[in-house]
Design an enzyme around this catalytic site. Structure first.
Site, short mmCIF file in Angstrom:
data_model
loop_
_atom_site.label_atom_id
_atom_site.label_comp_id
_atom_site.label_asym_id
_atom_site.label_seq_id
_atom_site.Cartn_x
_atom_site.Cartn_y
_atom_site.Cartn_z
N ALA A 167 0.82 -1.12 -0.01
CA ALA A 167 -0.07 0.23 0.22
C ALA A 167 0.85 1.26 0.04
CB ALA A 167 -0.84 -0.14 1.37
N GLU A 168 1.73 1.27 0.93
CA GLU A 168 2.49 2.57 0.85
C GLU A 168 3.61 2.81 -0.13
OE1 GLU A 168 2.47 0.24 3.18
OE2 GLU A 168 1.23 0.75 4.99
N ASP A 184 -4.68 3.32 -3.13
CA ASP A 184 -3.50 4.08 -2.70
C ASP A 184 -3.23 4.90 -4.05
OD1 ASP A 184 -3.22 1.87 -0.87
OD2 ASP A 184 -2.25 0.59 -2.40
N ASN A 213 -7.13 1.02 5.72
CA ASN A 213 -6.73 -0.16 4.87
C ASN A 213 -7.04 -1.21 5.59
OD1 ASN A 213 -6.01 -0.04 2.00
ND2 ASN A 213 -4.24 0.95 2.49
N TYR A 271 2.76 -12.40 -1.68
CA TYR A 271 1.49 -12.93 -1.62
C TYR A 271 0.76 -13.32 -2.91
CZ TYR A 271 -0.36 -8.10 -3.07
OH TYR A 271 -0.63 -7.08 -3.79
N ALA A 291 -6.00 0.73 -6.53
CA ALA A 291 -6.74 2.16 -6.96
C ALA A 291 -6.96 3.06 -5.69
CB ALA A 291 -8.24 1.90 -7.29
N LYS A 346 -13.59 7.62 -0.12
CA LYS A 346 -13.48 7.29 -1.44
C LYS A 346 -14.33 6.25 -1.64
CE LYS A 346 -9.11 5.98 0.02
NZ LYS A 346 -7.91 5.05 0.01
N ASN A 360 -9.16 10.62 -7.97
CA ASN A 360 -9.86 9.98 -8.95
C ASN A 360 -9.44 9.68 -10.05
OD1 ASN A 360 -12.07 10.00 -7.11
ND2 ASN A 360 -13.34 11.62 -8.14
O1 KDG Z 1 -3.68 -1.54 -1.31
C1 KDG Z 1 -3.15 -2.26 -2.01
C2 KDG Z 1 -2.55 -3.54 -1.16
O2 KDG Z 1 -3.21 -3.94 -0.34
C3 KDG Z 1 -1.60 -4.39 -1.62
O3 KDG Z 1 -0.77 -3.93 -2.28
C4 KDG Z 1 -1.11 -5.36 -0.68
O4 KDG Z 1 -0.09 -4.03 0.85
C5 KDG Z 1 -0.69 -4.73 0.69
C6 KDG Z 1 -1.35 -5.62 1.76
O5 KDG Z 1 -0.75 -5.51 2.75
O6 KDG Z 1 -2.43 -6.08 1.66
#
Ligand code: KDG
Length: 316
Positions: A34-35, A258, A164, A88, A256, A225, A282
């Site tokens: 995510a980051e 992020d 998240n 993953y 999307a 969002k 967006n």
């Molecule tokens: O926001 C997208 C993320 O969920 C993905 O890249 C994987 O960072 C991740 C996670 O920890 O789920």
């Protein structure tokens, strides 16, 4: 540095066909997190960005650093660990959103701790961006996140937080108690309607009431969002909404959110008003969903400028 962020990047194996992973023969390999995604999205838009993490001394760790360097993200705070880089898999089914399966327990990034946080680095930022994923990786990661927040707050650096929520990392019942302190410590919260309901423990409330409850916890700005439903920015005095960019074909919505964060914060840091910042968020979110990888579809500044006033979610 405009944005400093911290978290885990992993190798992501995306199934080449739908159905249970046991039957999948081919995978596309990507890198995501995510980051990490946000750092790339913002850097592409010309925002100086640094990412704090640890990676394994392995091929994926090398790839993560190489990608970030190529994108212009500062990796001076990326340490090496004896543990492997996390991994993953992404599974597709005919009906549901893609499902992810983590192999990240004890990963390199999960060994991050408060000693990895250099106060001067956080103090150099205009925004510290965090997500709820990192503090769920280990006790050390959680302590590192809180140290970064305390340094940022003491230095007047704005804290941006996206919950998240990942239900593979936390039980639903624990969500309100875990997330509320982060919401309270943040200046900007970037979230979704479902997440607000979970965090506030209020399944019946309408969007506006939920936004008010979030603001009452402490942040000055709450951004909600809603994917194809657009986005809303809410402060004590204003409520601004912006429609989504039309997208011809959704391949994969992951990444999307992020991308939206990268676009919104980039607009915000350029001094744009909430409406135009939402629009840039967006746009970046729309660009992400036409491709399998999380960040590969994010636009660079030239494309973003061209598309922003055209109202189309395609980069070419
Ligand atoms: O926001 C997208 C993320 O969920 C993905 O890249 C994987 O960072 C991740 C996670 O920890 O789920």
């Amino acid at each position: 540095m405009d944005i400093v962020t911290m978290g885990e990047a992993m190798a992501c194996l995306v199934a080449d066909s739908s159905g249970p992973l046991r039957h999948v023969r081919m995978f596309q390999k990507h890198i995501a997190g995510a980051e990490f995604n946000l750092a790339i999205g913002a850097a592409r838009l010309g925002i100086s960005t640094g990412w704090i993490s640890r990676v394994g001394q392995d091929e994926f760790g090398t790839e993560i650093r190489t990608i970030l360097q190529g994108e212009g993200v500062d990796v001076s705070q990326v340490g090496l660990s004896d543990r492997p880089t996390g991994l993953y898999f992404k599974e597709y089914s005919a009906f549901a959103e893609p499902e992810v399966f983590y192999y990240r327990s004890g990963s390199a990034a999960s060994t991050l701790g408060p000693d990895d946080i250099d106060p001067a680095y956080i103090q150099s930022a205009r925004v510290l961006h965090l997500t709820g994923i990192t503090p769920l990786l280990s006790a050390g990661c959680q302590a590192a996140v809180w140290k970064a927040i305390e340094i940022a707050r003491a230095a007047g650096v704005k804290v941006s937080f996206d919950p998240n929520i990942r239900y593979k990392l936390i039980d639903r019942a624990e969500v309100p108690a875990f997330f509320r302190p982060f919401i309270a410590a943040a200046d900007i919260v970037l979230t979704g309607l479902g997440e607000m309901r979970e965090i506030l423990g209020d399944s019946g409330a309408e969007a506006e009431a939920l936004e008010e409850q979030m603001l009452a916890l402490g942040p000055g700005l709450v951004v909600v969002k809603s994917g194809g439903g657009g986005a809303v920015a809410r402060t004590a005095s204003e409520r601004v909404s912006e429609a989504a960019f039309p997208v011809a074909r959704v391949v994969d919505p992951i990444g999307a959110g992020d991308g939206f964060n990268a676009g919104f914060l980039s607009g915000y840091l350029r001094g744009w008003d909430l409406q135009r910042s939402l629009r840039l968020g967006n746009l970046v979110g729309a660009c992400a969903i036409g491709v399998h990888g999380d960040f590969e579809g994010y636009p660079d500044w030239r494309d973003a400028e061209r598309l922003l006033d055209r109202g189309q979610g395609s980069t070419r």
